[in-house]
Enzyme design. Structure first.
Site, PDB file in Angstrom:
ATOM      1  N   LYS A  17       0.867  -1.178   0.000  1.00 34.37           N
ATOM      2  CA  LYS A  17       0.000   0.000   0.000  1.00 34.37           C
ATOM      3  C   LYS A  17       0.905   1.230   0.000  1.00 34.37           C
ATOM      4  O   LYS A  17       1.931   1.238   0.691  1.00 34.37           O
ATOM      5  CB  LYS A  17      -0.874  -0.045   1.264  1.00 34.37           C
ATOM      6  CG  LYS A  17      -1.980   0.971   1.366  1.00 34.37           C
ATOM      7  CD  LYS A  17      -2.733   0.740   2.689  1.00 34.37           C
ATOM      8  CE  LYS A  17      -3.912   1.680   2.861  1.00 34.37           C
ATOM      9  NZ  LYS A  17      -4.643   1.396   4.117  1.00 34.37           N
ATOM     10  N   SER A  32      -9.605   1.498   3.125  1.00 35.20           N
ATOM     11  CA  SER A  32      -8.726   2.263   2.255  1.00 35.20           C
ATOM     12  C   SER A  32      -7.729   1.420   1.465  1.00 35.20           C
ATOM     13  O   SER A  32      -7.220   1.901   0.454  1.00 35.20           O
ATOM     14  CB  SER A  32      -7.957   3.276   3.098  1.00 35.20           C
ATOM     15  OG  SER A  32      -7.103   2.612   4.000  1.00 35.20           O
ATOM     16  N   SER A  73      -9.655  -1.062   7.154  1.00 37.97           N
ATOM     17  CA  SER A  73      -9.072  -0.795   5.839  1.00 37.97           C
ATOM     18  C   SER A  73      -8.416  -1.986   5.150  1.00 37.97           C
ATOM     19  O   SER A  73      -8.084  -1.910   3.977  1.00 37.97           O
ATOM     20  CB  SER A  73      -8.056   0.346   5.933  1.00 37.97           C
ATOM     21  OG  SER A  73      -8.739   1.576   5.995  1.00 37.97           O
TER      22      SER A  73
END
Lengths: 476, 102, 486
Positions: C84, C159, C183
């Site tokens: 990420k 996310s 997330s």
């Protein structure tokens, strides 16, 4: 007109004597190229996290112990939020509640007697970087070398009533913290700086009035001057019936005045909250007991002990003022227990030489054993005071055995009673008139006769012994 | 709790945010009104907490368990200073540079 | 999606399968990396799961690995993985999907990155996310949203939406995400893969761009439970740069075996199961519970009375921490600086207002408010007290069962734009996941089935602190009962 009295509280920031910063492993160093001692942590990079320096915690606890404060088993770091270019994270990591130490205090002495100044708290926090203002370019330049340096902030109660008391207090506090090696305390480097909170109130009143805060004073003298100025300024305001505004002021030493920096209306809302990146700071009872046991005696305690050993107040003060001097003294007096004689040699010979050569006493070639030997030779009359002082420069340069040096130089005193008696007999025989006058009661003539004996011995005779022997023979 | 515009603007100032940045003046007021309404709605939702009985409950600021203690006071190299300085939007020599502080 | 067939393409291999083939040199690191890069190239135009693709570097690293040969001690040898874009990667742009950090090059690697690299992995790409991990759809990425591989008209969740979409589309066998309020687990559920949020403090946060420090936790996403075990094995453990990480020794996650379903006690939090789920989600999960019951699982409905306050407590605490974590983005030392600022205040306000997106600004504003003078006690402190009550609810419930089990998202993947103008409703979508972060517990999200509309439905298991090994064992058992979707 109502008599007004000043009410003064201090906030002192002392830089802790650690090798690394409070939350990262960058070295604490001065005087290098800007931004040469920075890493991702102290420059506030995304993702970086703080890791607390254990030594800083110990030093803060040590300061608390020395100042009679309570060291909390658990204390908490908080974020204090505000924006400034020298503050890389947008928050300072400080302690709000509970701080590492609470309470305690310090007794000061002044002309009007002793007074105990209470401490409110001692807390740990990190220092900000530095901003330099480049007028020509219209820029501010940011150096983060200092950012993250560990500090303790010592906050007093508003117990001080004059500039003299305030100066006395910070001098004494400075002496203790430097002595304990909590801080190097170099004022010119900003390692020991003071904020002053000051207000006036009707004499004898119990309440507090609006105060002004004078920030960042880094000399004892400026603390005194700033307080004097501020008392005068606030008195003037009261006389004119004008209010004192709660504000932050700066002292300008050149103009000997304080100037408003910002008023409380623009004050920050610091939004303190528990720093989630740091667990509570724990000082276990066992750890605290160990720190307490390792706490060296305080300057006040050492002073009392030195006086009890027979040193003069002045000698004690000189020894306490110089790093390692007391340790040196203690080592020497373990070897030869005549403290007064050792202290005289140190204050008159050794410490001035240390200062001249810019070394500390324990680094000198002239070891405590050498000094003790020299004192012993003086005490048993092998060396006159003058001879001892003459030998000192060579001992300072090379160290070694003072007795051997004295023999090599041929400056040992004749302390042999038989040899002196022979000399005395010669003198008595050579000065019949003086002898007669002496025996007739003019005892002052003795010093003339001793002088004659000393001359004949070429200075080698022990004058004290010579006097005794002559007296005895003249009275026979 | 309804949040008025003054509170919203004060909060934005604390956070160094301009809530109408780059908006034309005629759009700015509408944007602010919308934001204040939105904030009021969200904070109104937060207000449900006031009904929770938390008498005698210690706040829990972090769920950390058995965390690492403090580190030893030994210097250790981190990021290279030059790598850090190279990210500066503006620098002068080894300094980070910003507009002059009055 | 891809059916597992006899002629599995290299990029379809699960992480554990690929690891075995790499160790036996049946395939090379270069072959696998090249296959994943090809797959990435063909799927990326539709998905936009990655913000930075390290094609050349990855192939070079793979070539180096091949030259040295496999090392059985390197658990991830030769595996191309993604991070990420909130993990700092030294020398590689790390943006947090923000305009603020559009050109930011970190000077150091996050601890997890260091560990993953040390274990022999190849860094393939940096994946998309909501700006600073604030969001549940990737719609708040400054570089545009990622699309759901199951239906490109739908959000992938967030996310860590880029990570989940990338895994589901077989761009790589494993991904590193972060979970602050769901997330990892929520995008894993919406994309039909597996995601693990470890116990708070099990994995170092060092080098993870902070959103909410007391809630953030790095974790893996993959297509199988055992793949997550392998990734966690490498990630977990004490790190001397993160003071909040736990000193507790790391368990052997790789040895986790499917727990027997018979007699397994699953607690069902009433407050989550009785909240409003969409019909498809509800139907799939109810059927799944029935299957479990038939297999001998003891299902027990439990009450965690403070869970309904989770959204309020979370959004106060998370935004408060975020408001100060993001104060460092001031345009002074790195990141975006507005043109020609006239004053210091101008520099701050213009730089921040220009480069921080609307959701980030909103959360900073909320958090600043919750901490500000006069509101701290009523909001921040109150929320922290409620947080303790929520954690105590969990601890009590976990004494009555082996694991808690709940839905992950009340809805299957939804249309773009559905909640972007309604932040409060969007926040309420997180009810299922964020209590776990408030309590600091481990949570494993895995597929429960495919809804008739063709979108995955996930559920989660919640374990005791540092109970990851047991949690993975239960996950393996559920995975046997409810086959993987990808």
């Amino acid at each position: 007109m109502i008599e007004m009295e000043p009410v003064i509280g201090l906030e002192i920031h002392a830089q802790l004597k650690t090798a690394t910063k409070l939350f990262c492993s960058c070295p604490v160093a001065r005087g290098d190229e800007p931004n040469s001692h920075i890493c991702e942590i102290c420059s506030g990079q995304p993702g970086a996290l703080p890791r607390l320096n254990a030594r800083a915690v110990e030093l803060a606890a040590r300061a608390g112990l020395a100042l009679g404060a309570e060291v909390n088993e658990i204390s908490i770091f908080s974020r204090k939020n505000y924006f400034y270019p020298d503050l890389p994270n947008g928050f300072q990591t400080s302690q709000l509640d509970p701080p590492i130490c609470q309470g305690g205090g310090l007794a000061i002495e002044n002309q009007t007697g002793g007074k105990f100044i209470r401490l409110n708290r001692i807390h740990l926090e990190d220092d900000a970087g530095k901003c330099l203002h480049d007028e020509q370019r219209g820029q501010t330049l940011v150096d983060l070398n200092r950012a993250g340096t560990p500090l303790i902030e010592i906050v007093t109660e508003p117990d001080l009533a004059s500039s003299a008391q305030a100066v006395e207090f910070i001098k004494k506090l400075h002496e203790i913290l430097v002595h304990l090696e909590v801080t190097e305390g170099r004022l010119e480097e900003g390692e020991f700086r003071c904020d002053v909170n000051i207000s006036l109130r009707p004499a004898g009143a119990a309440y507090l009035t609006t105060r002004a805060e004078i920030k960042n004073l880094n000399s004892f003298r400026h603390v005194g001057q700033a307080i004097e100025y501020e008392i005068e300024r606030q008195t003037g305001l009261y006389d004119q019936g004008q209010p004192v505004i709660q504000e932050t002021r700066l002292f300008d030493p050149a103009r000997q005045e304080t100037r408003s920096l910002r008023s409380k209306e623009e004050a920050h809302d610091y939004r303190y909250f528990t720093q989630p990146d740091l667990p509570p700071v724990v000082v276990t009872p066992a750890r605290l007991a160990a720190l307490r046991a390792a706490l060296p005696p305080l300057p006040g305690q050492i002073r009392s002990r030195l006086l009890a050993q027979g040193l003069t107040g002045e000698q004690a003060a000189v020894l306490l003022d110089r790093r390692q001097a007391v340790e040196y003294f203690d080592l020497a007096s373990q070897i030869f227990d005549q403290p007064g004689r050792l202290a005289a040699l140190m204050t008159e010979l050794l410490l001035p030489a240390c200062q001249r050569d810019n070394i500390s006493p324990l680094e000198a070639r002239l070891t405590p054993a050498t000094l003790a030997g020299l004192a012993r030779l003086m005490a048993d009359n092998t060396l006159s005071r003058r001879a001892a002082y003459d030998l000192f420069p060579e001992l300072w340069e090379k160290g070694g055995d003072p007795a051997a040096l004295a023999r090599a130089r041929g400056v040992t005193q004749v302390s042999d009673a038989g040899a002196i008696a022979a000399l005395a007999a010669e003198i008595i025989a050579a000065h019949p008139a003086e002898v007669q006058n002496y025996r007739a009661g003019q005892t002052k003539i003795l010093s003339f006769l001793v002088g004659q004996l000393m001359r004949r011995s070429q200075g080698a005779a022990n004058p004290k012994l010579a006097g005794e022997v002559l007296t005895k023979m003249l009275n026979e | 709790m309804p949040i008025d515009l003054t509170t919203v603007l004060h909060t934005a100032e604390l956070a160094r945010l301009d809530l109408t940045y780059g908006l034309a003046p005629d759009k700015a007021q509408a944007a602010l009104d919308k934001l204040a309404a939105e904030m009021s709605g969200i904070i109104g939702h937060f207000d449900q907490l006031s009904a929770v009985d938390t008498e005698g409950v210690e706040p829990l600021y972090s769920p950390m368990l058995e965390p690492l203690g403090p580190r030893e006071d030994c210097p250790r190299a981190g990021s290279a200073p030059e790598d850090l300085l190279s990210q500066a939007p503006e620098r002068l020599g080894h300094f980070f540079a910003v507009p002059k502080i009055l | 999606m891809t059916e597992m067939t006899e002629t599995t393409e290299l990029y379809q291999l699960t992480l554990t399968e690929a690891a075995a083939k790499l160790q036996s040199r049946e395939i090379s690191a270069q072959e696998l990396t090249a296959a994943c890069l090809d797959r990435l190239e063909s799927t990326e135009p539709a998905l936009q799961a990655c913000l930075t693709v390290l094609a050349d570097q990855a192939l070079e690293d793979a070539a180096l690995l091949d030259r040295a040969g496999p090392d059985p001690d390197q658990l991830l040898w030769g595996l191309p993985l993604t991070f990420k874009d909130i993990y700092c990667t030294k020398g590689v742009r790390t943006s947090a999907a923000s305009r603020m950090l559009r050109r930011y090059i970190p000077s150091y690697d996050a601890e997890v990155v260091t560990r993953i690299k040390k274990a022999g992995a190849v860094v393939l790409a940096k994946t998309n996310l909501d700006e600073f991990a604030m969001g549940s759809t990737t719609e708040f990425s400054a570089f545009g949203p990622t699309r759901n591989p199951w239906n490109p008209a739908k959000v992938p969740g967030g996310s860590s939406g880029g990570a989940a979409a990338s895994i589901a589309a077989c761009q790589s066998p494993g991904a590193l995400g972060t979970d602050t309020g769901g997330s990892i687990r929520q995008p894993a559920a919406l994309c039909g893969c597996v995601g693990l949020k470890p116990t708070y403090g099990r994995v170092s946060r060092y080098g993870l761009i902070a959103y909410a420090s007391s809630l953030d936790q790095p974790g893996p996403l993959a297509r199988r439970v055992i793949d997550c075990a392998r990734l966690l094995q490498v990630m977990a453990g004490p790190d001397d740069r993160d003071n909040t990480v736990s000193t507790r020794p790391v368990d052997d996650y790789l040895s986790a075996r499917p727990a027997p379903l018979r007699g397994l006690r699953l607690g069902l939090p009433r407050e989550l199961w009785e909240s409003r789920l969409d019909e498809e989600t509800s139907a799939i999960l109810k059927a799944a519970l029935k299957t479990l019951e038939e297999a001998g699982v003891e299902l027990k409905t439990l009450s965690l009375p403070h869970l309904p306050h989770s959204v309020a407590a979370y959004y106060i605490l998370a935004t408060a921490e975020a408001s100060t974590n993001l104060a460092r983005y001031d345009g002074v030392r790195y990141g975006h600086r507005a043109d020609d600022p006239q004053s210091l205040r101008d520099l701050y306000v213009a730089s921040r207002s220009e480069a921080l997106g609307p959701e980030v600004r909103r959360r900073i504003l909320l958090g600043t408010f919750a901490l500000s003078s006069g509101y701290y006690d009523a909001y921040f402190k109150k929320a922290a007290k409620v947080r303790r009550l929520i954690r105590d609810d969990f601890f009590r419930a976990l004494e009555e069962c082996d694991f808690l089990c709940s839905p992950v998202s009340p809805l299957t993947a939804w249309d773009f734009g559905k909640f972007t103008d309604d932040p409060l409703t969007a926040y309420q979508m997180d009810l299922m996941t964020l209590p776990v972060n408030l309590a600091g517990l481990p949570g494993l999200s895995l597929p429960a089935g495919l809804a008739p509309g063709g979108l995955p439905v996930g559920w989660q298991l919640i374990g005791r602190p540092f109970g990851e090994r047991d949690l993975l064992g239960a996950g393996l058992a559920l995975e046997e009962a409810f086959p993987p979707l990808t």
